[in-house]
Design a protein around this motif. Structure first.
Motif, PDB file in Angstrom:
ATOM      1  N   VAL A 187      34.431  35.722  42.056  1.00 12.93           N
ATOM      2  CA  VAL A 187      33.833  36.646  43.017  1.00 12.93           C
ATOM      3  C   VAL A 187      32.390  36.251  43.307  1.00 12.93           C
ATOM      4  O   VAL A 187      31.707  35.648  42.475  1.00 12.93           O
ATOM      5  CB  VAL A 187      33.847  38.110  42.503  1.00 12.93           C
ATOM      6  CG1 VAL A 187      35.262  38.610  42.303  1.00 12.93           C
ATOM      7  CG2 VAL A 187      33.038  38.264  41.226  1.00 12.93           C
ATOM      8  N   ASN A 201      39.685  38.971  49.963  1.00  5.71           N
ATOM      9  CA  ASN A 201      38.875  39.902  49.186  1.00  5.71           C
ATOM     10  C   ASN A 201      39.696  41.122  48.798  1.00  5.71           C
ATOM     11  O   ASN A 201      40.365  41.719  49.631  1.00  5.71           O
ATOM     12  CB  ASN A 201      37.651  40.344  49.995  1.00  5.71           C
ATOM     13  CG  ASN A 201      36.846  41.414  49.283  1.00  5.71           C
ATOM     14  OD1 ASN A 201      36.628  41.324  48.076  1.00  5.71           O
ATOM     15  ND2 ASN A 201      36.414  42.416  50.017  1.00  5.71           N
ATOM     16  N   GLN A 202      39.660  41.480  47.515  1.00 11.11           N
ATOM     17  CA  GLN A 202      40.422  42.633  47.039  1.00 11.11           C
ATOM     18  C   GLN A 202      39.548  43.840  46.717  1.00 11.11           C
ATOM     19  O   GLN A 202      40.055  44.894  46.316  1.00 11.11           O
ATOM     20  CB  GLN A 202      41.207  42.259  45.785  1.00 11.11           C
ATOM     21  CG  GLN A 202      40.356  41.993  44.550  1.00 11.11           C
ATOM     22  CD  GLN A 202      41.187  41.592  43.348  1.00 11.11           C
ATOM     23  OE1 GLN A 202      42.107  40.788  43.461  1.00 11.11           O
ATOM     24  NE2 GLN A 202      40.864  42.142  42.193  1.00 11.11           N
ATOM     25  N   TYR A 203      38.225  43.721  46.929  1.00 15.28           N
ATOM     26  CA  TYR A 203      37.313  44.781  46.515  1.00 15.28           C
ATOM     27  C   TYR A 203      36.751  45.538  47.716  1.00 15.28           C
ATOM     28  O   TYR A 203      36.451  44.954  48.755  1.00 15.28           O
ATOM     29  CB  TYR A 203      36.155  44.205  45.697  1.00 15.28           C
ATOM     30  CG  TYR A 203      36.599  43.512  44.438  1.00 15.28           C
ATOM     31  CD1 TYR A 203      36.885  44.223  43.285  1.00 15.28           C
ATOM     32  CD2 TYR A 203      36.741  42.115  44.407  1.00 15.28           C
ATOM     33  CE1 TYR A 203      37.295  43.579  42.129  1.00 15.28           C
ATOM     34  CE2 TYR A 203      37.157  41.463  43.256  1.00 15.28           C
ATOM     35  CZ  TYR A 203      37.426  42.205  42.118  1.00 15.28           C
ATOM     36  OH  TYR A 203      37.844  41.561  40.973  1.00 15.28           O
ATOM     37  N   LYS A 204      36.584  46.841  47.545  1.00 18.49           N
ATOM     38  CA  LYS A 204      35.947  47.688  48.547  1.00 18.49           C
ATOM     39  C   LYS A 204      34.478  47.917  48.170  1.00 18.49           C
ATOM     40  O   LYS A 204      34.111  47.877  46.995  1.00 18.49           O
ATOM     41  CB  LYS A 204      36.663  49.035  48.637  1.00 18.49           C
ATOM     42  CG  LYS A 204      38.102  48.959  49.131  1.00 18.49           C
ATOM     43  CD  LYS A 204      38.720  50.348  49.192  1.00 18.49           C
ATOM     44  CE  LYS A 204      40.161  50.281  49.698  1.00 18.49           C
ATOM     45  NZ  LYS A 204      40.791  51.628  49.751  1.00 18.49           N
ATOM     46  N   LYS A 262      38.385  37.703  44.439  1.00 15.82           N
ATOM     47  CA  LYS A 262      39.514  38.150  43.631  1.00 15.82           C
ATOM     48  C   LYS A 262      39.146  37.994  42.164  1.00 15.82           C
ATOM     49  O   LYS A 262      38.089  37.466  41.820  1.00 15.82           O
ATOM     50  CB  LYS A 262      40.772  37.343  43.971  1.00 15.82           C
ATOM     51  CG  LYS A 262      41.214  37.484  45.430  1.00 15.82           C
ATOM     52  CD  LYS A 262      42.493  36.728  45.712  1.00 15.82           C
ATOM     53  CE  LYS A 262      43.684  37.401  45.067  1.00 15.82           C
ATOM     54  NZ  LYS A 262      44.961  36.738  45.438  1.00 15.82           N
ATOM     55  N   GLU A 263      40.044  38.455  41.280  1.00 14.58           N
ATOM     56  CA  GLU A 263      39.767  38.484  39.841  1.00 14.58           C
ATOM     57  C   GLU A 263      39.337  37.117  39.310  1.00 14.58           C
ATOM     58  O   GLU A 263      38.483  37.016  38.435  1.00 14.58           O
ATOM     59  CB  GLU A 263      41.029  38.956  39.100  1.00 14.58           C
ATOM     60  CG  GLU A 263      40.851  39.124  37.610  1.00 14.58           C
ATOM     61  CD  GLU A 263      40.121  40.396  37.225  1.00 14.58           C
ATOM     62  OE1 GLU A 263      39.702  40.489  36.059  1.00 14.58           O
ATOM     63  OE2 GLU A 263      39.977  41.285  38.077  1.00 14.58           O
ATOM     64  N   SER A 312      28.417  45.102  45.338  1.00 14.75           N
ATOM     65  CA  SER A 312      29.860  45.004  45.532  1.00 14.75           C
ATOM     66  C   SER A 312      30.331  43.629  45.097  1.00 14.75           C
ATOM     67  O   SER A 312      29.617  42.637  45.246  1.00 14.75           O
ATOM     68  CB  SER A 312      30.241  45.229  46.996  1.00 14.75           C
ATOM     69  OG  SER A 312      31.646  45.095  47.169  1.00 14.75           O
TER      70      SER A 312
END
Length: 349
Positions: free
Chosen positions: A168, A150-153, A164-165, A160
């Motif tokens: 999701v 996971n790249q998102y906070k 990843k791009e 949320s």
């Protein structure tokens, strides 16, 4: 994460099938009395008949030209949803639009780059987002985190992205409206097959979410190395087929070893590999039975098609499978010695 398969419930099954195949131009790849599946680029989307009428949020990625084509089709049918400014054509890192399907699912088309190479593909690319409502998005994120990168906070406690791009889960709090509508998010059954850090089958303890996580090449077999060895009398052609044709990486080779020469191809590396050997005497090679197969499960439809077309262009022969199962969702090609390689466009077992 790559979203390989999405399975959702549906109420108006026949209307949904016509909508996705006729209006959205997705390929029908499966149907029976209570379900059907369409291909959205690299993602298979299954709909299963339900007595209730659920609704979901799903976002599809596609290229610029195909976006315009689908947008015009939806506009002609007056299916596009407008935002608070009355706009139906929007922009978020690319062209963006929303619409309903016959079940009332809130769908999105989003222009995104094609990720398989420099040349864009026509048509659908993938499912890029799947809505996953919950009572607590922190808890759901913690549930998924050990298995999926996971790249998102989390920047707000009601919404949320997770993943990843390329793909999701849209984690939203139950009751939060799905943009650009006033419809609050509800929980309905979802089954997913996605890529991740490790092989796993996840069932959420309170939510009706089942997630199969697939590592594209797993090293879970408790051995330091695994080899499949086979003789040949056509070493150069074998190297061409498995190296240039299939695209396997050469991980080793040898010459003049007690009368043998050999080459090894990784699947994908030295831990698991194929070895082909050739004796200087040219020992006869028995013709293999037609059900002796080397099967590659390739979830990415674009890559699967590219591999198959490359081998066929090189002159290798597609053959009908002895077992018709392999012809459903796959292609069987003979190598120079008559051994059969199956390229299956599924996620496997």
């Amino acid at each position: 994460m790559k979203i390989y398969r999405v399975q959702l419930k549906a109420y108006y099954l026949e209307k949904m099938k016509k909508f996705y195949t006729n209006l959205l131009q997705m390929q029908l790849v499966y149907e029976d009395e209570r379900s059907f599946a369409v291909l959205a680029g690299t993602t298979r989307v299954y709909f299963e008949k339900d007595d209730a009428q659920p609704y979901y949020h799903v976002c599809f990625h596609l290229g610029s030209a195909f976006f315009d084509e689908i947008y015009n089709r939806l506009e002609k049918e007056k299916l596009l949803l407008s935002n608070e400014e009355g706009e139906t054509s929007m922009y978020w890192k690319g062209k963006q639009a929303y619409f309903y399907d016959p079940d009332g699912n809130i769908l999105e088309i989003l222009e995104r780059p094609f990720q398989q190479g420099e040349e864009e593909s026509d048509g659908w690319y993938r499912v890029g987002e799947i809505g996953m409502p919950s009572t607590n998005i922190y808890e759901l994120r913690d549930f998924l985190s050990p298995y999926i990168e996971n790249q998102y906070k989390i920047e707000q406690d009601s919404f949320s992205f997770f993943g990843k791009e390329e793909g999701v889960g849209v984690l939203v709090k139950i009751g939060r409206n799905w943009y650009p509508t006033d419809r609050p998010a509800e929980v309905h059954p979802i089954k997913l097959v996605v890529s991740g850090n490790t092989e796993a089958y996840l069932t959420h303890p309170t939510l009706p979410y089942e997630i199969t996580v697939r590592k594209e090449w797993s090293t879970l077999v408790p051995a330091v190395q695994f080899r499949i060895a086979r003789p040949t009398n056509q070493m150069e052609k074998i190297i061409e087929f498995y190296g240039k044709g299939l695209g396997l990486q050469k991980v080793g080779e040898f010459q003049k070893h007690e009368g043998y020469e050999g080459v090894m191809f990784g699947i994908p590396d030295k831990s698991y590999h194929l070895e082909f050997t050739q004796h200087e005497s040219g020992k006869p090679i028995p013709h293999p039975p037609e059900d002796q197969l080397l099967v590659f499960y390739i979830a990415d439809t674009f890559m699967w098609n590219e591999m198959a077309e490359r081998l066929l262009r090189m002159g290798y022969r597609q053959v009908p499978s002895e077992n018709p199962y392999w012809d459903r969702g796959g292609i069987t090609i003979e190598d120079p010695d008559g051994y059969r390689v199956v390229l299956m466009n599924t996620v496997g077992i």
